[in-house]
Design an enzyme around this catalytic site. Structure first.
Site, PDB file in Angstrom:
ATOM      1  N   GLU A 226       0.840  -1.198   0.000  1.00 44.83           N
ATOM      2  CA  GLU A 226       0.000   0.000   0.000  1.00 44.83           C
ATOM      3  C   GLU A 226       0.871   1.242   0.000  1.00 44.83           C
ATOM      4  O   GLU A 226       1.903   1.284   0.656  1.00 44.83           O
ATOM      5  CB  GLU A 226      -0.887   0.013   1.249  1.00 44.83           C
ATOM      6  CG  GLU A 226      -1.817  -1.165   1.377  1.00 44.83           C
ATOM      7  CD  GLU A 226      -2.853  -1.231   0.280  1.00 44.83           C
ATOM      8  OE1 GLU A 226      -3.093  -0.197  -0.365  1.00 44.83           O
ATOM      9  OE2 GLU A 226      -3.408  -2.330   0.057  1.00 44.83           O
ATOM     10  N   ARG A 232       1.531   5.461  11.004  1.00 48.90           N
ATOM     11  CA  ARG A 232       1.094   4.177  11.566  1.00 48.90           C
ATOM     12  C   ARG A 232       1.042   3.049  10.541  1.00 48.90           C
ATOM     13  O   ARG A 232       0.468   2.005  10.801  1.00 48.90           O
ATOM     14  CB  ARG A 232      -0.268   4.354  12.239  1.00 48.90           C
ATOM     15  CG  ARG A 232      -1.330   4.868  11.307  1.00 48.90           C
ATOM     16  CD  ARG A 232      -2.606   5.275  12.023  1.00 48.90           C
ATOM     17  NE  ARG A 232      -3.641   5.553  11.038  1.00 48.90           N
ATOM     18  CZ  ARG A 232      -3.697   6.666  10.315  1.00 48.90           C
ATOM     19  NH1 ARG A 232      -2.800   7.615  10.475  1.00 48.90           N
ATOM     20  NH2 ARG A 232      -4.641   6.840   9.427  1.00 48.90           N
ATOM     21  N   GLU A 365      -6.448   1.717  15.104  1.00 52.63           N
ATOM     22  CA  GLU A 365      -6.853   0.318  15.061  1.00 52.63           C
ATOM     23  C   GLU A 365      -5.652  -0.560  15.394  1.00 52.63           C
ATOM     24  O   GLU A 365      -4.651  -0.543  14.697  1.00 52.63           O
ATOM     25  CB  GLU A 365      -7.367  -0.005  13.647  1.00 52.63           C
ATOM     26  CG  GLU A 365      -7.840  -1.425  13.494  1.00 52.63           C
ATOM     27  CD  GLU A 365      -8.142  -1.781  12.038  1.00 52.63           C
ATOM     28  OE1 GLU A 365      -8.543  -0.885  11.273  1.00 52.63           O
ATOM     29  OE2 GLU A 365      -7.948  -2.951  11.674  1.00 52.63           O
ATOM     30  N   SER A 368      -7.786  -6.519  14.381  1.00 53.71           N
ATOM     31  CA  SER A 368      -9.067  -6.757  13.766  1.00 53.71           C
ATOM     32  C   SER A 368      -9.280  -8.253  13.666  1.00 53.71           C
ATOM     33  O   SER A 368      -8.335  -9.020  13.491  1.00 53.71           O
ATOM     34  CB  SER A 368      -9.085  -6.013  12.415  1.00 53.71           C
ATOM     35  OG  SER A 368      -9.589  -6.795  11.421  1.00 53.71           O
TER      36      SER A 368
END
Length: 442
Positions: A226, A232, A365, A368
RNA sequence: GCCCUGGUAGUAUAGUUAGGCCUAGUAUAGGCGGCUGUCGCCCGCCCGACCCGGGUUCAAAUCCCGGCCAGGGCGCCA
């Protein structure tokens, strides 16, 4: 060309670390190894600060009281030389540890190039880019080493906790064949005559393995191509993953919050010095953590005049608002099925909602997870709905022909947890050699 | 991928808004000298920089264009 004579280590072996040196050893002969961190020369008196993995130690050289050979060596030293010192501990109230070492003999093992690319004492701050370019020197600072000692303690605690709970540590492939897991972009690799990819997660493998081991965990690196440019995200990161048979989302959420609780407790107890160096305090969170449903979150955001259409992912700006309302650990549960990955299980009584959850800390986050689909038919249906080909998941789907039980699990970003544990604001500082879109060295 | 900000000695910064007073200031590191209780030691001297290319102008660190690099935000993120 160097006028400094390099010595051999020979039969010299360390008798003490700097942390072992104190006034109670007064008069004792010791042998220490380490690096010259600072030199303060007062003329007839010269102080060396020697650093080893345990901390710092003062070596004091009185020019007119020690052998001229020692004086000569001591005067040729520079910051970051690696040396050995054989000397006598002297109780000294004015010295940093209440004791110092008066050298009888000194060996210089290696010199350093001056000036150094950054200030190893940290007094003149360097930017993150400069620091990472000279990472091993940057890590001379005790504060920076402290981050990785905290990491070690956290991993140790996490492994002990999971083992005790009956999970077995496994390793799944980093090199995978398919780019079709969906979601994030993968890095292609040349694999003999074929193209392969670096794994973005152990998801499919850990699900398959619960058919045999029931409870597995894996701690290892994963890769995402990505183009994220934030404090982060990294393209290579360590994930702590678990998967468990005969469990639902709530079961593994309990495991997750207890793991966080235990890790915090262990780090707070075992890393007192490291946390002090970092100027950070860990408040051990009480369990259970707050559980907010996705719909509740949207309502709370609405009350703050932040509108998120139901079913959509929550944008970063909205998360920041949410983090102000809940400035600690909390779960977001009952996500819309369509906002989650294909393998997340829709709720039995309402398939619009899923058994997927996120663990948040403030607005970040950390983890998950969720219950997974264990019916092959439903899994295939979900694959097609997300536009993925069932053909490329053939080997994965095969596992679902042989009695796949209900199961659940999660993945936790180690570096993100470490940011919380250390108070460090940039993920690249809590990774030794971070990899992002722009950095491939050192 | 989009947007914002920035790039001055080894490091960190001042100067850029309003071009000339910049022969580019300061701190720290480094070099040399001095100093016997430092712990951000101190004192003196010295060394060392305007990211690259083009343009505007009598004059550019400063303004304009292009490039490269960096930081950050957004998007993306099993």
């Amino acid at each position: 060309m160097s006028p400094v004579k390099i010595d051999k280590m020979g039969d010299w072996r360390r008798t003490h670390y700097s942390a072992d040196i104190g006034p109670e050893l007064d008069g004792q002969e010791v042998l220490v190894f380490g690096w010259v961190q600072e030199i303060r020369d007062l003329g007839g008196l010269r102080f060396l600060i020697l650093q080893d993995k345990t901390g710092q130690l003062q070596i004091t050289i009185h020019r007119h009281k020690v052998a001229s050979e020692v004086v000569e060596k001591a005067e040729s030293l520079q910051k970051q030389y690696s040396i050995g010192v054989k000397g006598t501990v002297k109780k000294m109230g004015k010295a940093p540890r209440g004791a110092e070492i008066v050298p009888n003999e000194m060996r210089i093992f290696s010199v350093s190039q001056q000036p150094l690319p950054l200030d190893i004492t940290g007094r003149t701050k360097a930017e993150i880019d400069v620091r990472l370019d000279a990472r091993v020197l940057d890590l001379r600072r005790e504060e920076n080493q402290a981050i990785f000692k905290v990491q070690h303690a956290a991993l140790e605690a996490a492994r002990a906790f999971l083992s005790k709970r009956g999970y077995i540590e496994v390793f799944t492939p980093r090199i995978i064949v398919s780019a079709t897991e969906g979601g994030s972009a993968l890095f292609p690799v040349a694999y003999f005559t074929r193209e392969a990819f670096l794994a973005q997660s152990p998801q499919l493998y850990k699900e398959q393995l619960i058919l045999d081991f029931e409870q597995v965990f894996e701690i290892g690196p994963f890769f995402r191509a990505e183009e994220s440019h934030t404090r982060r995200h990294l393209s290579e990161f360590i994930s702590v993953d678990i998967e468990q048979a005969f469990a639902n989302a709530e079961d593994v959420m309990k495991v997750l919050e207890e793991l966080i609780h235990n890790v915090c407790k262990a780090v707070a107890a075992n890393c007192e010095r490291e946390l002090e160096l970092l100027g950070h305090e860990i408040v051990v969170p009480e369990v259970p953590f707050k559980r907010l449903t996705y719909s509740k979150v949207l309502e709370e955001l609405e009350a703050e005049k932040v509108h998120v259409p139901w079913g959509e992912d929550i944008p970063t700006a909205a998360y920041r608002v949410l983090g102000k309302l809940h400035p600690y650990y909390y779960f977001i549960t009952d996500w819309p099925t369509k906002a989650k990955a294909f393998y997340i299980k829709p709720k039995d009584d309402n398939p619009e909602l899923s058994e997927g959850f996120d663990l948040m800390w403030h607005w970040i986050e950390l983890s998950s997870g969720g219950a997974r689909i264990h019916s092959k038919e439903l899994l295939m249906k979900r694959l097609s709905e997300q536009g993925l080909s069932t053909e490329s998941f053939k080997t994965h789907l095969q596992a679902f022909d042989y009695g796949m039980p209900p199961h659940a699990g999660w993945g936790l970003g180690l570096a993100r947890l470490l940011m919380v544990l250390t108070g460090v604001k940039n993920i690249r500082e809590v990774v030794l050699f971070p990899r992002d879109q722009f950095r491939l060295t050192p």
